[in-house]
Motif scaffolding. Structure first.
Motif, PDB file in Angstrom:
ATOM      1  N   THR A 173       2.134 -54.858  11.011  1.00 36.64           N
ATOM      2  CA  THR A 173       2.180 -53.423  11.245  1.00 36.64           C
ATOM      3  C   THR A 173       1.372 -52.696  10.184  1.00 36.64           C
ATOM      4  O   THR A 173       1.326 -53.097   9.018  1.00 36.64           O
ATOM      5  N   SER A 174       0.711 -51.638  10.589  1.00 35.96           N
ATOM      6  CA  SER A 174      -0.104 -50.834   9.685  1.00 35.96           C
ATOM      7  C   SER A 174      -0.005 -49.384  10.120  1.00 35.96           C
ATOM      8  O   SER A 174      -0.718 -48.939  11.028  1.00 35.96           O
ATOM      9  N   PRO A 175       0.907 -48.617   9.526  1.00 39.00           N
ATOM     10  CA  PRO A 175       1.145 -47.230   9.960  1.00 39.00           C
ATOM     11  C   PRO A 175      -0.119 -46.365   9.874  1.00 39.00           C
ATOM     12  O   PRO A 175      -0.948 -46.528   8.983  1.00 39.00           O
ATOM     13  N   ASP A 176      -0.244 -45.443  10.822  1.00 39.23           N
ATOM     14  CA  ASP A 176      -1.334 -44.475  10.846  1.00 39.23           C
ATOM     15  C   ASP A 176      -0.698 -43.095  11.042  1.00 39.23           C
ATOM     16  O   ASP A 176      -0.409 -42.694  12.172  1.00 39.23           O
ATOM     17  N   PRO A 177      -0.481 -42.354   9.956  1.00 39.62           N
ATOM     18  CA  PRO A 177       0.202 -41.046  10.068  1.00 39.62           C
ATOM     19  C   PRO A 177      -0.496 -40.069  11.008  1.00 39.62           C
ATOM     20  O   PRO A 177       0.165 -39.326  11.733  1.00 39.62           O
ATOM     21  N   ALA A 178      -1.826 -40.066  11.013  1.00 39.85           N
ATOM     22  CA  ALA A 178      -2.547 -39.133  11.890  1.00 39.85           C
ATOM     23  C   ALA A 178      -2.268 -39.448  13.356  1.00 39.85           C
ATOM     24  O   ALA A 178      -2.075 -38.539  14.177  1.00 39.85           O
ATOM     25  N   PHE A 179      -2.251 -40.730  13.687  1.00 41.34           N
ATOM     26  CA  PHE A 179      -1.963 -41.130  15.070  1.00 41.34           C
ATOM     27  C   PHE A 179      -0.537 -40.738  15.437  1.00 41.34           C
ATOM     28  O   PHE A 179      -0.288 -40.231  16.544  1.00 41.34           O
ATOM     29  N   ALA A 180       0.402 -40.988  14.542  1.00 40.94           N
ATOM     30  CA  ALA A 180       1.806 -40.663  14.803  1.00 40.94           C
ATOM     31  C   ALA A 180       1.982 -39.171  15.057  1.00 40.94           C
ATOM     32  O   ALA A 180       2.724 -38.759  15.959  1.00 40.94           O
ATOM     33  N   ARG A 181       1.290 -38.339  14.275  1.00 41.63           N
ATOM     34  CA  ARG A 181       1.398 -36.893  14.475  1.00 41.63           C
ATOM     35  C   ARG A 181       0.802 -36.487  15.817  1.00 41.63           C
ATOM     36  O   ARG A 181       1.305 -35.583  16.493  1.00 41.63           O
ATOM     37  N   ALA A 182      -0.265 -37.148  16.230  1.00 40.17           N
ATOM     38  CA  ALA A 182      -0.953 -36.770  17.467  1.00 40.17           C
ATOM     39  C   ALA A 182      -0.099 -36.996  18.702  1.00 40.17           C
ATOM     40  O   ALA A 182      -0.241 -36.285  19.706  1.00 40.17           O
ATOM     41  N   ILE A 183       0.797 -37.982  18.677  1.00 43.06           N
ATOM     42  CA  ILE A 183       1.596 -38.292  19.866  1.00 43.06           C
ATOM     43  C   ILE A 183       3.055 -37.843  19.740  1.00 43.06           C
ATOM     44  O   ILE A 183       3.825 -37.988  20.689  1.00 43.06           O
ATOM     45  N   ALA A 185       7.164 -44.931  25.383  1.00 46.20           N
ATOM     46  CA  ALA A 185       5.716 -44.725  25.530  1.00 46.20           C
ATOM     47  C   ALA A 185       5.060 -44.575  24.165  1.00 46.20           C
ATOM     48  O   ALA A 185       3.989 -45.154  23.895  1.00 46.20           O
ATOM     49  N   ARG A 186       5.679 -43.805  23.268  1.00 48.68           N
ATOM     50  CA  ARG A 186       5.108 -43.640  21.922  1.00 48.68           C
ATOM     51  C   ARG A 186       5.086 -44.969  21.177  1.00 48.68           C
ATOM     52  O   ARG A 186       4.122 -45.286  20.465  1.00 48.68           O
ATOM     53  N   ALA A 187       6.148 -45.765  21.318  1.00 45.13           N
ATOM     54  CA  ALA A 187       6.194 -47.063  20.647  1.00 45.13           C
ATOM     55  C   ALA A 187       5.104 -47.989  21.179  1.00 45.13           C
ATOM     56  O   ALA A 187       4.435 -48.695  20.408  1.00 45.13           O
ATOM     57  N   PHE A 188       4.904 -48.004  22.502  1.00 49.14           N
ATOM     58  CA  PHE A 188       3.851 -48.838  23.082  1.00 49.14           C
ATOM     59  C   PHE A 188       2.466 -48.355  22.641  1.00 49.14           C
ATOM     60  O   PHE A 188       1.584 -49.166  22.335  1.00 49.14           O
ATOM     61  N   LEU A 189       2.263 -47.037  22.612  1.00 47.80           N
ATOM     62  CA  LEU A 189       0.984 -46.494  22.158  1.00 47.80           C
ATOM     63  C   LEU A 189       0.716 -46.885  20.705  1.00 47.80           C
ATOM     64  O   LEU A 189      -0.403 -47.286  20.350  1.00 47.80           O
ATOM     65  N   THR A 190       1.741 -46.788  19.882  1.00 44.53           N
ATOM     66  CA  THR A 190       1.584 -47.143  18.470  1.00 44.53           C
ATOM     67  C   THR A 190       1.249 -48.618  18.316  1.00 44.53           C
ATOM     68  O   THR A 190       0.379 -49.004  17.523  1.00 44.53           O
ATOM     69  N   GLY A 191       1.930 -49.469  19.090  1.00 43.40           N
ATOM     70  CA  GLY A 191       1.633 -50.891  19.036  1.00 43.40           C
ATOM     71  C   GLY A 191       0.224 -51.204  19.503  1.00 43.40           C
ATOM     72  O   GLY A 191      -0.476 -52.026  18.906  1.00 43.40           O
ATOM     73  N   ALA A 192      -0.205 -50.543  20.583  1.00 43.07           N
ATOM     74  CA  ALA A 192      -1.553 -50.770  21.099  1.00 43.07           C
ATOM     75  C   ALA A 192      -2.611 -50.336  20.085  1.00 43.07           C
ATOM     76  O   ALA A 192      -3.611 -51.030  19.880  1.00 43.07           O
ATOM     77  N   TRP A 193      -2.391 -49.200  19.438  1.00 42.04           N
ATOM     78  CA  TRP A 193      -3.349 -48.714  18.450  1.00 42.04           C
ATOM     79  C   TRP A 193      -3.363 -49.617  17.212  1.00 42.04           C
ATOM     80  O   TRP A 193      -4.422 -49.909  16.647  1.00 42.04           O
ATOM     81  N   ASN A 194      -2.204 -50.085  16.786  1.00 44.25           N
ATOM     82  CA  ASN A 194      -2.129 -51.006  15.651  1.00 44.25           C
ATOM     83  C   ASN A 194      -2.918 -52.282  15.943  1.00 44.25           C
ATOM     84  O   ASN A 194      -3.696 -52.770  15.119  1.00 44.25           O
TER      85      ASN A 194
END
Length: 382
Positions: free
Chosen positions: A124-134, A179-188
């Motif tokens: 896992t590699s968090p991306d705060p900007a991505f998290a804020r966007a969704i 959906a947000r969890a799947f999007l985060t996983g896909a982006w990671n």
């Protein structure tokens, strides 16, 4: 059932004897493999098993070893808690609980032990900007979400439908969270794949299914980079797999116009169909419906009173194959709504609506079903 209890029960499925055999095979193959040369073939499968060894996972393991035994290098991508929610675990509880990463990683270590495999871990590699966007988007926007020129919303939609066992997704807190969890996983995963593509060009990529979002993400990026990408699914015959450069869930099989079965092939086909009509068949090592029987006398007597009989066979709306089936209609229920008008115009014809048995199979029961559609429209069933 809580995950710790489920873990204990599922862990018994992989016996110590099987584990020892798997370890011995890894050791034996590693000793027999010639030196690897050339570009590697990437393999990835995060959606065919959490524990144990499913048929799809076994076929990928065997395929990777078959290449290595010919001197072709292999890189096996392996999830190491890199997905906030994975598809198989989310289907158990609509994604409310975290996936059983410890159990999954332990099984990955059995399949791909260090020293015997070239593993590419997915952390896992968090991306705060991505998290804020969704963070505050409605469901419709999440399913259309694009980031860094990647159609991530489109990529996760089949997985969301499969995990929630429905096609028409409700805009609820549970659905949006998944959906947000799947999007985060896909982006990671996309960042990890792209980072490796920036300095390595594999000769090919092989992924399971190609529709579930982890594998679909890798496949999207490798195809965009012009790398031959192969998807695979369970074959129609027992203990077989289907590999294709296309979409495995569509089973694209090209037959020449002059193709004809030989008498021996006809006999084999008829024998297979006779068993299948009785439910005597397996797919992915599972015997789904062992209690199928012929039509009873009461039904035959009823059918005799009509001018004609028209069977209507439906699928489960969440199945990944439905991405290829919904061409003329947006989804299966729209098709049924159209058929309803035809049925009402022809009372002299007996229309038999046969719901897919998977709608009620334990562990796969649909949350949006044909049976509910029948009740809603007050259609008489037999």
């Amino acid at each position: 059932m809580p995950w710790p209890t489920l873990q204990r029960l599922r862990s018994k499925g992989l016996s110590w004897r099987d584990y020892q055999r798997l370890r011995a095979l890894n050791r034996r193959f590693a000793q027999a493999a010639p030196p690897a040369r050339g570009a590697a073939v990437w393999f990835f499968n995060a959606s065919a098993r959490l524990w144990g060894l499913s048929q799809n996972a076994a076929f990928q393991w065997l395929t990777a070893w078959s290449l290595r035994l010919r001197g072709i290098p292999v890189r096996q991508w392996v999830c190491q808690a890199g997905l906030p929610r994975c598809v198989l675990a989310a289907a158990q509880d609509e994604g409310r609980d975290a996936p059983p990463c410890a159990m999954c990683q332990a099984q990955s270590a059995r399949l791909y032990p260090p020293g015997a495999w070239n593993v590419v871990p997915i952390h896992t590699s968090p991306d705060p900007a991505f998290a804020r966007a969704i963070a505050h988007l409605p469901l419709d926007a999440l399913l259309r979400f694009t980031w860094a020129d990647l159609p991530l919303g489109e990529i996760i939609t089949p997985s969301l439908r499969w995990a929630l066992r429905r096609h028409n997704l409700p805009d609820t807190p549970t659905t949006r969270a998944l959906a947000r969890a799947f999007l985060t996983g896909a982006w990671n995963l996309a960042r990890a794949v792209q980072a490796r593509l920036d300095h390595e060009r594999p000769r090919a990529a092989v992924v399971f299914n190609g529709q579930f979002y982890p594998e679909a993400t890798l496949a999207y990026l490798t195809r965009r980079a012009g790398i031959p990408t192969i998807t695979h699914e369970v074959g129609l015959r027992p203990l077989t797999a289907f590999f294709t450069h296309g979409e495995a869930t569509a089973y694209p099989i090209e037959l020449p116009d002059d193709f004809e079965l030989s008498p021996q092939q006809e006999a084999r086909l008829n024998a297979y169909l006779s068993r299948r009509f009785q439910g005597d068949f397996t797919m992915a090592g599972i015997r789904f419906w062992p209690d199928m029987r012929g039509l009873d006398e009461a039904f035959l007597a009823k059918a005799a009173r009509f001018r004609a009989l028209v069977p209507i066979f439906t699928n489960v709306v969440f199945d990944t194959s439905q991405k290829h089936a919904n061409v003329l209609f947006p989804h299966m229920f729209a098709w049924l709504d159209g058929l309803r008008a035809v049925i009402q115009e022809h009372p002299e014809v007996l229309f038999v609506l046969r719901a897919h048995p998977d709608e009620q199979r334990p562990g796969k029961a649909a949350r949006e079903s044909v049976r509910a559609w029948v009740q809603q429209h007050q259609i008489h069933t037999w």
